[in-house]
Write an enzyme that holds these catalytic residues in place. Structure first.
Site, PDB file in Angstrom:
ATOM      1  N   ASP A   1       0.849  -1.208   0.000  1.00 19.16           N
ATOM      2  CA  ASP A   1       0.000   0.000   0.000  1.00 19.16           C
ATOM      3  C   ASP A   1       0.882   1.255   0.000  1.00 19.16           C
ATOM      4  O   ASP A   1       0.856   2.063   0.925  1.00 19.16           O
ATOM      5  CB  ASP A   1      -0.939   0.003   1.214  1.00 19.16           C
ATOM      6  CG  ASP A   1      -0.196   0.073   2.550  1.00 19.16           C
ATOM      7  OD1 ASP A   1      -0.770   0.636   3.511  1.00 19.16           O
ATOM      8  OD2 ASP A   1       0.960  -0.405   2.626  1.00 19.16           O
TER       9      ASP A   1
ATOM     10  N   ASP B   1       6.694   1.286   1.781  1.00 15.43           N
ATOM     11  CA  ASP B   1       6.381   0.270   0.762  1.00 15.43           C
ATOM     12  C   ASP B   1       7.180   0.551  -0.516  1.00 15.43           C
ATOM     13  O   ASP B   1       7.692  -0.367  -1.165  1.00 15.43           O
ATOM     14  CB  ASP B   1       4.898   0.296   0.390  1.00 15.43           C
ATOM     15  CG  ASP B   1       3.970   0.051   1.546  1.00 15.43           C
ATOM     16  OD1 ASP B   1       3.783   0.986   2.358  1.00 15.43           O
ATOM     17  OD2 ASP B   1       3.455  -1.069   1.659  1.00 15.43           O
TER      18      ASP B   1
ATOM     19  N   ASN C   1      -2.308   2.876   3.393  1.00 13.34           N
ATOM     20  CA  ASN C   1      -1.702   4.184   3.687  1.00 13.34           C
ATOM     21  C   ASN C   1      -2.508   5.321   3.067  1.00 13.34           C
ATOM     22  O   ASN C   1      -2.687   6.375   3.660  1.00 13.34           O
ATOM     23  CB  ASN C   1      -0.269   4.226   3.148  1.00 13.34           C
ATOM     24  CG  ASN C   1       0.708   3.548   4.100  1.00 13.34           C
ATOM     25  OD1 ASN C   1       0.574   3.664   5.312  1.00 13.34           O
ATOM     26  ND2 ASN C   1       1.649   2.810   3.552  1.00 13.34           N
TER      27      ASN C   1
ATOM     28  N   THR D   1       2.957  -6.043   2.742  1.00 11.85           N
ATOM     29  CA  THR D   1       3.419  -4.902   3.536  1.00 11.85           C
ATOM     30  C   THR D   1       2.314  -3.871   3.748  1.00 11.85           C
ATOM     31  O   THR D   1       2.585  -2.705   4.044  1.00 11.85           O
ATOM     32  CB  THR D   1       4.625  -4.213   2.863  1.00 11.85           C
ATOM     33  OG1 THR D   1       4.210  -3.712   1.576  1.00 11.85           O
ATOM     34  CG2 THR D   1       5.787  -5.167   2.685  1.00 11.85           C
TER      35      THR D   1
ATOM     36  N   PHE E   1      -0.654  -0.511  12.473  1.00  9.56           N
ATOM     37  CA  PHE E   1      -1.501   0.039  11.407  1.00  9.56           C
ATOM     38  C   PHE E   1      -2.065  -1.028  10.463  1.00  9.56           C
ATOM     39  O   PHE E   1      -3.271  -1.062  10.200  1.00  9.56           O
ATOM     40  CB  PHE E   1      -0.714   1.081  10.608  1.00  9.56           C
ATOM     41  CG  PHE E   1      -1.493   1.708   9.491  1.00  9.56           C
ATOM     42  CD1 PHE E   1      -1.398   1.201   8.202  1.00  9.56           C
ATOM     43  CD2 PHE E   1      -2.332   2.782   9.722  1.00  9.56           C
ATOM     44  CE1 PHE E   1      -2.129   1.777   7.164  1.00  9.56           C
ATOM     45  CE2 PHE E   1      -3.062   3.363   8.694  1.00  9.56           C
ATOM     46  CZ  PHE E   1      -2.967   2.855   7.413  1.00  9.56           C
ATOM     47  N   ASN E   2      -1.230  -1.897   9.894  1.00  6.39           N
ATOM     48  CA  ASN E   2      -1.715  -2.859   8.892  1.00  6.39           C
ATOM     49  C   ASN E   2      -2.769  -3.796   9.479  1.00  6.39           C
ATOM     50  O   ASN E   2      -3.758  -4.127   8.833  1.00  6.39           O
ATOM     51  CB  ASN E   2      -0.565  -3.681   8.313  1.00  6.39           C
ATOM     52  CG  ASN E   2       0.327  -2.855   7.400  1.00  6.39           C
ATOM     53  OD1 ASN E   2      -0.115  -1.868   6.834  1.00  6.39           O
ATOM     54  ND2 ASN E   2       1.582  -3.249   7.282  1.00  6.39           N
TER      55      ASN E   2
ATOM     56  N   HIS F   1       9.664   0.483   8.051  1.00  6.56           N
ATOM     57  CA  HIS F   1       9.004  -0.793   8.371  1.00  6.56           C
ATOM     58  C   HIS F   1       9.096  -1.842   7.238  1.00  6.56           C
ATOM     59  O   HIS F   1       9.681  -2.896   7.405  1.00  6.56           O
ATOM     60  CB  HIS F   1       7.519  -0.545   8.665  1.00  6.56           C
ATOM     61  CG  HIS F   1       7.264   0.438   9.757  1.00  6.56           C
ATOM     62  ND1 HIS F   1       7.429   0.168  11.103  1.00  6.56           N
ATOM     63  CD2 HIS F   1       6.833   1.728   9.702  1.00  6.56           C
ATOM     64  CE1 HIS F   1       7.117   1.233  11.813  1.00  6.56           C
ATOM     65  NE2 HIS F   1       6.739   2.185  11.007  1.00  6.56           N
ATOM     66  N   ASP F   2       8.482  -1.547   6.105  1.00  4.66           N
ATOM     67  CA  ASP F   2       8.287  -2.573   5.078  1.00  4.66           C
ATOM     68  C   ASP F   2       9.571  -3.149   4.480  1.00  4.66           C
ATOM     69  O   ASP F   2       9.650  -4.363   4.232  1.00  4.66           O
ATOM     70  CB  ASP F   2       7.396  -2.011   3.957  1.00  4.66           C
ATOM     71  CG  ASP F   2       6.013  -1.642   4.466  1.00  4.66           C
ATOM     72  OD1 ASP F   2       5.414  -0.704   3.932  1.00  4.66           O
ATOM     73  OD2 ASP F   2       5.544  -2.295   5.430  1.00  4.66           O
TER      74      ASP F   2
HETATM   75  O1  RIB Z   1       2.755   0.064  10.795  1.00  5.93           O
HETATM   76  C1  RIB Z   1       3.585   0.226   9.676  1.00  5.93           C
HETATM   77  C2  RIB Z   1       2.912  -0.257   8.429  1.00  5.93           C
HETATM   78  O2  RIB Z   1       1.766   0.530   8.171  1.00  5.93           O
HETATM   79  C3  RIB Z   1       3.783  -0.110   7.175  1.00  5.93           C
HETATM   80  O3  RIB Z   1       3.447  -1.122   6.273  1.00  5.93           O
HETATM   81  C4  RIB Z   1       3.382   1.224   6.622  1.00  5.93           C
HETATM   82  O4  RIB Z   1       3.567   1.310   5.203  1.00  5.93           O
HETATM   83  C5  RIB Z   1       1.919   1.238   6.943  1.00  5.93           C
HETATM   84  O5  RIB Z   1       1.257   0.517   5.907  1.00  5.93           O
HETATM   85 CA    CA Z   2       2.807  -0.551   4.030  1.00  6.38          CA
END
Ligand code: RIB
Ligand code: CA
Length: 313
Positions: free
Chosen positions: A12, A17, A41, A125, A166-167, A240-241
């Protein structure tokens, strides 16, 4: 030359990403078979546009498919407050010419996996809506997936609520389907990704190598770090990703432990939390390998060495 790892990347974009896409395109250890996009996102349309822009910028003809524009059950939720109105603010791309394929991502995923001659690694991701729906549409693809390598969840606190990452928070029901699918799941959560903090010294060093990938990395990270500081008050932005892709390139960067991971689907303060049974207190068996440690220095070496490689002609 070791076998390339064939992957499908569901994402996303979003700045982090986008870096994961850059690394997957640049690494000679990865065979990026296709990219599927999900709302997260930003809206699906914006995330697809960002994916196409990054691929076009890199001269890649990798197939891109648009997937679900909302979670399975809950209302859509986006992170424009971090990634900006476009979902990839801070970067100027050329006018977009590349287009997404004219098939829904979920339909592509099921057909691709059913035709796969060997198990495929699915890297996710973003929210897990596309993956979950593909498993519901065609359950037998579970046997065609070697592993689901996902960025998401947390053994500890969340980053979008005190409890949820978040994801997972975007689509807890989808996450629950994935974690209970019986497919080998490798969870790369906030416990390790929040240690992969990109700061100006890092993104300036990488940008200075020049070339499409390193310069785009620098531009994206400059904006992302600024926003992460504004929103979370931290110096730098957690990348993160790309930790998922970096692990595929160099498995030594992460340590994993087997544990039961259960997604909280009860509306309330813990909705979307990944309850990780690290001490095996529950009787149910482990359903995931969860990343517990990261070699941060080695991670950044992988990122820098991968992005600075000569652009494939
Ligand atoms: O919490 C981080 C995740 O949430 C990452 O994948 C970032 O791109 C958002 O999607
Ligand atoms: Ca992401």
């Amino acid at each position: 030359m070791p076998e390339k790892k064939a992957i499908l990347l569901d994402c996303d974009p979003g700045h982090d990403d986008a870096v994961a896409i850059l690394m997957a395109l640049k690494s000679e250890k990865i065979d990026l078979r296709a990219i599927t996009v999900v709302a997260g996102n930003q809206t699906l349309e914006k995330n697809v546009n960002n994916t196409l822009h990054v691929c076009q910028h890199m001269g890649s003809n990798v197939a891109v498919y648009a997937g679900c524009d909302r979670p399975l059950l809950k209302e859509p939720f986006h992170a424009g407050f971090v990634h900006g109105e476009s979902g990839l603010d801070g970067v100027e791309f050329e006018p977009l010419e590349k287009t997404a394929r004219n098939r829904h991502a979920v339909s592509f995923i099921t057909d691709y996996l059913n035709a796969a001659l060997e198990p495929v690694t699915v890297v996710a991701t973003g929210p897990l809506t596309n993956i979950a729906l593909a498993l519901r549409l065609c359950p037998k693809i579970a046997g065609r997936i070697g592993e689901i390598l996902l960025m998401g969840g947390s053994m500890g606190a969340g980053n979008i609520t005190p409890a949820a990452e978040f994801n997972m928070f975007c689509d807890p029901e989808a996450a629950d389907i994935v974690f209970r699918s019986g497919i080998p799941v490798r969870m790369v959560g906030l416990d390790v990704t929040q240690k992969a903090m990109c700061v100006p010294a890092i993104y300036e060093r990488i940008r200075a190598h020049g070339g499409k990938a390193c310069e785009l990395f620098g531009d994206m990270m400059q904006y992302y770090c600024m926003m992460e500081k504004e929103v979370f008050g931290v110096e730098g932005g957690a990348l993160h990703d790309p930790v998922t892709i970096a692990w595929l390139i160099d498995p030594e960067i992460l340590r994993f432990e087997p544990m039961l991971v259960e997604v909280d689907r009860i509306p309330g303060p813990s909705y979307g939390r990944t309850n990780c049974d690290r001490h095996h207190l529950r009787s149910e068996p482990a359903n995931a390998m969860v990343a517990t440690e990261i070699d941060v220095e080695r991670f950044w070496t992988v990122v820098e060495e991968t992005l600075k490689k000569e652009d494939k002609s």
